[in-house]
Design a protein around this motif. Structure first.
Motif, PDB file in Angstrom:
ATOM      1  N   MET A 298       0.850  -1.195   0.000  1.00  0.00           N
ATOM      2  CA  MET A 298       0.000   0.000   0.000  1.00  0.00           C
ATOM      3  C   MET A 298       0.881   1.238   0.000  1.00  0.00           C
ATOM      4  SD  MET A 298      -3.020   1.113   2.689  1.00  0.00           S
ATOM      5  CE  MET A 298      -1.974   1.128   4.147  1.00  0.00           C
ATOM      6  N   LEU A 299       0.624   2.127  -0.942  1.00  0.00           N
ATOM      7  CA  LEU A 299       1.350   3.390  -1.036  1.00  0.00           C
ATOM      8  C   LEU A 299       0.355   4.531  -0.869  1.00  0.00           C
ATOM      9  CD1 LEU A 299       3.956   5.005  -1.747  1.00  0.00           C
ATOM     10  CD2 LEU A 299       3.229   4.875  -4.141  1.00  0.00           C
ATOM     11  N   ILE A 300       0.704   5.493  -0.007  1.00  0.00           N
ATOM     12  CA  ILE A 300      -0.158   6.650   0.232  1.00  0.00           C
ATOM     13  C   ILE A 300       0.625   7.909  -0.112  1.00  0.00           C
ATOM     14  CG2 ILE A 300      -1.459   7.970   1.947  1.00  0.00           C
ATOM     15  CD1 ILE A 300      -1.740   5.280   3.501  1.00  0.00           C
ATOM     16  N   LYS A 301       0.122   8.659  -1.080  1.00  0.00           N
ATOM     17  CA  LYS A 301       0.732   9.925  -1.475  1.00  0.00           C
ATOM     18  C   LYS A 301      -0.164  11.063  -1.007  1.00  0.00           C
ATOM     19  CE  LYS A 301       3.422  12.834  -3.745  1.00  0.00           C
ATOM     20  NZ  LYS A 301       4.812  13.101  -3.310  1.00  0.00           N
ATOM     21  N   THR A 302       0.444  12.042  -0.324  1.00  0.00           N
ATOM     22  CA  THR A 302      -0.289  13.210   0.145  1.00  0.00           C
ATOM     23  C   THR A 302      -0.013  14.385  -0.776  1.00  0.00           C
ATOM     24  OG1 THR A 302       0.012  12.453   2.427  1.00  0.00           O
ATOM     25  CG2 THR A 302      -0.739  14.719   2.123  1.00  0.00           C
TER      26      THR A 302
ATOM     27  N   LEU B  73      -4.344   6.708  -2.780  1.00  0.00           N
ATOM     28  CA  LEU B  73      -4.159   5.399  -2.148  1.00  0.00           C
ATOM     29  C   LEU B  73      -3.964   4.372  -3.254  1.00  0.00           C
ATOM     30  CD1 LEU B  73      -4.388   3.410   0.288  1.00  0.00           C
ATOM     31  CD2 LEU B  73      -6.864   3.417  -0.124  1.00  0.00           C
ATOM     32  N   THR B  74      -2.786   3.733  -3.282  1.00  0.00           N
ATOM     33  CA  THR B  74      -2.418   2.870  -4.408  1.00  0.00           C
ATOM     34  C   THR B  74      -2.036   1.472  -3.946  1.00  0.00           C
ATOM     35  OG1 THR B  74      -1.573   4.785  -5.633  1.00  0.00           O
ATOM     36  CG2 THR B  74      -0.851   2.614  -6.384  1.00  0.00           C
TER      37      THR B  74
ATOM     38  N   ASP C 221      -6.827  22.027  -7.539  1.00  0.00           N
ATOM     39  CA  ASP C 221      -5.588  21.753  -8.275  1.00  0.00           C
ATOM     40  C   ASP C 221      -5.654  20.414  -9.016  1.00  0.00           C
ATOM     41  OD1 ASP C 221      -4.600  24.120  -7.173  1.00  0.00           O
ATOM     42  OD2 ASP C 221      -3.719  23.090  -5.461  1.00  0.00           O
ATOM     43  N   SER C 222      -6.653  20.254  -9.841  1.00  0.00           N
ATOM     44  CA  SER C 222      -6.833  18.978 -10.541  1.00  0.00           C
ATOM     45  C   SER C 222      -5.603  18.607 -11.360  1.00  0.00           C
ATOM     46  CB  SER C 222      -8.064  19.031 -11.441  1.00  0.00           C
ATOM     47  OG  SER C 222      -7.961  20.057 -12.415  1.00  0.00           O
ATOM     48  N   ASN C 223      -4.894  19.591 -11.914  1.00  0.00           N
ATOM     49  CA  ASN C 223      -3.710  19.273 -12.710  1.00  0.00           C
ATOM     50  C   ASN C 223      -2.631  18.596 -11.873  1.00  0.00           C
ATOM     51  OD1 ASN C 223      -4.812  20.279 -15.043  1.00  0.00           O
ATOM     52  ND2 ASN C 223      -3.824  22.276 -14.886  1.00  0.00           N
ATOM     53  N   THR C 224      -2.484  19.037 -10.625  1.00  0.00           N
ATOM     54  CA  THR C 224      -1.501  18.415  -9.729  1.00  0.00           C
ATOM     55  C   THR C 224      -1.860  16.954  -9.475  1.00  0.00           C
ATOM     56  OG1 THR C 224      -1.033  20.518  -8.628  1.00  0.00           O
ATOM     57  CG2 THR C 224      -0.495  18.510  -7.414  1.00  0.00           C
ATOM     58  N   ILE C 225      -3.131  16.709  -9.219  1.00  0.00           N
ATOM     59  CA  ILE C 225      -3.593  15.345  -8.954  1.00  0.00           C
ATOM     60  C   ILE C 225      -3.415  14.477 -10.186  1.00  0.00           C
ATOM     61  CG2 ILE C 225      -5.606  13.953  -8.342  1.00  0.00           C
ATOM     62  CD1 ILE C 225      -6.663  16.497  -6.856  1.00  0.00           C
TER      63      ILE C 225
ATOM     64  N   ASN D 295       2.761   8.301 -12.836  1.00  0.00           N
ATOM     65  CA  ASN D 295       3.014   7.026 -12.165  1.00  0.00           C
ATOM     66  C   ASN D 295       2.250   5.860 -12.789  1.00  0.00           C
ATOM     67  OD1 ASN D 295       4.756   7.522  -9.559  1.00  0.00           O
ATOM     68  ND2 ASN D 295       3.348   9.265  -9.721  1.00  0.00           N
ATOM     69  N   GLY D 296       1.569   6.123 -13.897  1.00  0.00           N
ATOM     70  CA  GLY D 296       0.877   5.062 -14.607  1.00  0.00           C
ATOM     71  C   GLY D 296      -0.227   4.398 -13.813  1.00  0.00           C
ATOM     72  N   LEU D 297      -0.965   5.202 -13.020  1.00  0.00           N
ATOM     73  CA  LEU D 297      -1.978   4.633 -12.140  1.00  0.00           C
ATOM     74  C   LEU D 297      -3.337   4.543 -12.831  1.00  0.00           C
ATOM     75  CD1 LEU D 297      -1.109   6.511  -8.824  1.00  0.00           C
ATOM     76  CD2 LEU D 297      -0.141   4.386  -9.736  1.00  0.00           C
ATOM     77  N   LYS D 298      -4.113   3.554 -12.405  1.00  0.00           N
ATOM     78  CA  LYS D 298      -5.484   3.362 -12.879  1.00  0.00           C
ATOM     79  C   LYS D 298      -6.432   3.707 -11.726  1.00  0.00           C
ATOM     80  CE  LYS D 298      -9.282   1.707 -14.783  1.00  0.00           C
ATOM     81  NZ  LYS D 298     -10.089   2.522 -15.692  1.00  0.00           N
ATOM     82  N   THR D 299      -7.201   4.772 -11.884  1.00  0.00           N
ATOM     83  CA  THR D 299      -8.081   5.232 -10.812  1.00  0.00           C
ATOM     84  C   THR D 299      -9.367   4.417 -10.802  1.00  0.00           C
ATOM     85  OG1 THR D 299      -7.197   7.468 -11.052  1.00  0.00           O
ATOM     86  CG2 THR D 299      -9.234   7.219  -9.796  1.00  0.00           C
ATOM     87  N   GLU D 300      -9.631   3.765  -9.672  1.00  0.00           N
ATOM     88  CA  GLU D 300     -10.812   2.928  -9.520  1.00  0.00           C
ATOM     89  C   GLU D 300     -11.988   3.687  -8.906  1.00  0.00           C
ATOM     90  OE1 GLU D 300     -10.759  -0.905 -10.184  1.00  0.00           O
ATOM     91  OE2 GLU D 300      -9.537   0.309 -11.538  1.00  0.00           O
ATOM     92  N   ALA D 301     -11.682   4.675  -8.050  1.00  0.00           N
ATOM     93  CA  ALA D 301     -12.758   5.391  -7.353  1.00  0.00           C
ATOM     94  C   ALA D 301     -12.229   6.716  -6.828  1.00  0.00           C
ATOM     95  CB  ALA D 301     -13.299   4.560  -6.195  1.00  0.00           C
ATOM     96  N   ILE D 302     -13.158   7.650  -6.650  1.00  0.00           N
ATOM     97  CA  ILE D 302     -12.894   8.938  -6.011  1.00  0.00           C
ATOM     98  C   ILE D 302     -13.777   8.989  -4.769  1.00  0.00           C
ATOM     99  CG2 ILE D 302     -13.034  11.451  -6.255  1.00  0.00           C
ATOM    100  CD1 ILE D 302     -12.967  10.820  -9.395  1.00  0.00           C
ATOM    101  N   PHE D 303     -13.161   9.147  -3.612  1.00  0.00           N
ATOM    102  CA  PHE D 303     -13.887   9.150  -2.346  1.00  0.00           C
ATOM    103  C   PHE D 303     -13.857  10.543  -1.727  1.00  0.00           C
ATOM    104  CE2 PHE D 303     -12.186   4.591  -2.050  1.00  0.00           C
ATOM    105  CZ  PHE D 303     -13.346   4.039  -2.585  1.00  0.00           C
ATOM    106  N   LEU D 304     -15.016  11.051  -1.336  1.00  0.00           N
ATOM    107  CA  LEU D 304     -15.117  12.324  -0.631  1.00  0.00           C
ATOM    108  C   LEU D 304     -15.473  12.044   0.820  1.00  0.00           C
ATOM    109  CD1 LEU D 304     -17.138  14.373  -3.277  1.00  0.00           C
ATOM    110  CD2 LEU D 304     -14.658  14.003  -3.141  1.00  0.00           C
TER     111      LEU D 304
END
Length: 204
Positions: free
Chosen positions: A1-5, A18-19, A34-38, A45-54
């Motif tokens: 599990m990798l967590i980037k802040t 959360l990866t 800052d959507s561009n930063t995200i 990092n070649g990530l595949k986003t599965e969900a967005i949690f608020l």
């Protein structure tokens, strides 16, 4: 599990990526600006986003969710107590136009090999949640290092928030605490030094 802040937006909200390192599948927690930063982090990092949690509906935690959702194609989730769906907008909630999906107490999500559990922890707002994944708690504005969320906004309640803090404190063992703002902490540290947690436990 990798967590980037990623601190984002005008209030420095902590957006967490959360990866699952084995599959490179990820969830984005609280894209508050800052959507561009995200998206740069996701892309580089070649990530595949599965969900967005608020974690809740205050603007500084969701300002970039539509842009992130449009780019990644991932669904976005919030507790329905913190969102409206076509009704008169509440200034402390999202008028989401039907874009959001609801999640609630006990819902679980698979992010690659990671399991994410939804815990309802109201008080800062009626629909605040904490997301539990392995040894990590993403607490939004419910629990901060040495403090807790304010309760003077619409739907806030200190009495309710103290019950949520006790619930988190009563979790067995230690956890890394990843709050909506400022530094991370551990649950054990907050049990010992956080006045509000100690008060919730009848110790202060």
């Amino acid at each position: 599990m990798l967590i980037k802040t990623l601190p984002v937006g005008m209030l420095g909200t902590n957006c967490y990526i959360l990866t699952d390192e084995n599959t490179l599948k990820c969830a984005i927690i609280d894209p508050g600006g800052d959507s561009n930063t995200i998206l740069d982090y996701i892309e580089s990092n070649g990530l595949k986003t599965e969900a967005i949690f608020l974690t809740h509906g205050h603007f500084d935690h969701h300002m970039a969710f539509e842009a992130v959702m449009d780019y990644t194609g991932a669904p976005a989730y919030i507790n329905d107590k913190d969102a409206t769906n076509g009704g008169a907008p509440d200034p402390h909630k999202i008028d989401d136009g039907g874009l959001l999906k609801w999640y609630s107490e006990g819902d679980t999500f698979k992010i690659g090999g990671l399991d994410v559990l939804v815990m309802e922890t109201p008080g800062h707002s009626p629909g605040s949640v904490t997301l539990k994944c392995e040894s990590a708690l993403f607490t939004g504005d419910t629990l901060f290092r040495d403090s807790c969320g304010r309760t003077d906004l619409g739907g806030g309640s200190m009495e309710v928030l103290l019950k949520s803090l006790k619930r988190l404190s009563d979790l067995e063992g230690d956890y890394e605490v990843y709050p909506g703002h400022a530094e991370s902490s551990t649950m054990e540290r907050e049990r010992k030094f956080n006045y509000y947690v100690r008060h919730a436990n009848g110790e202060a």
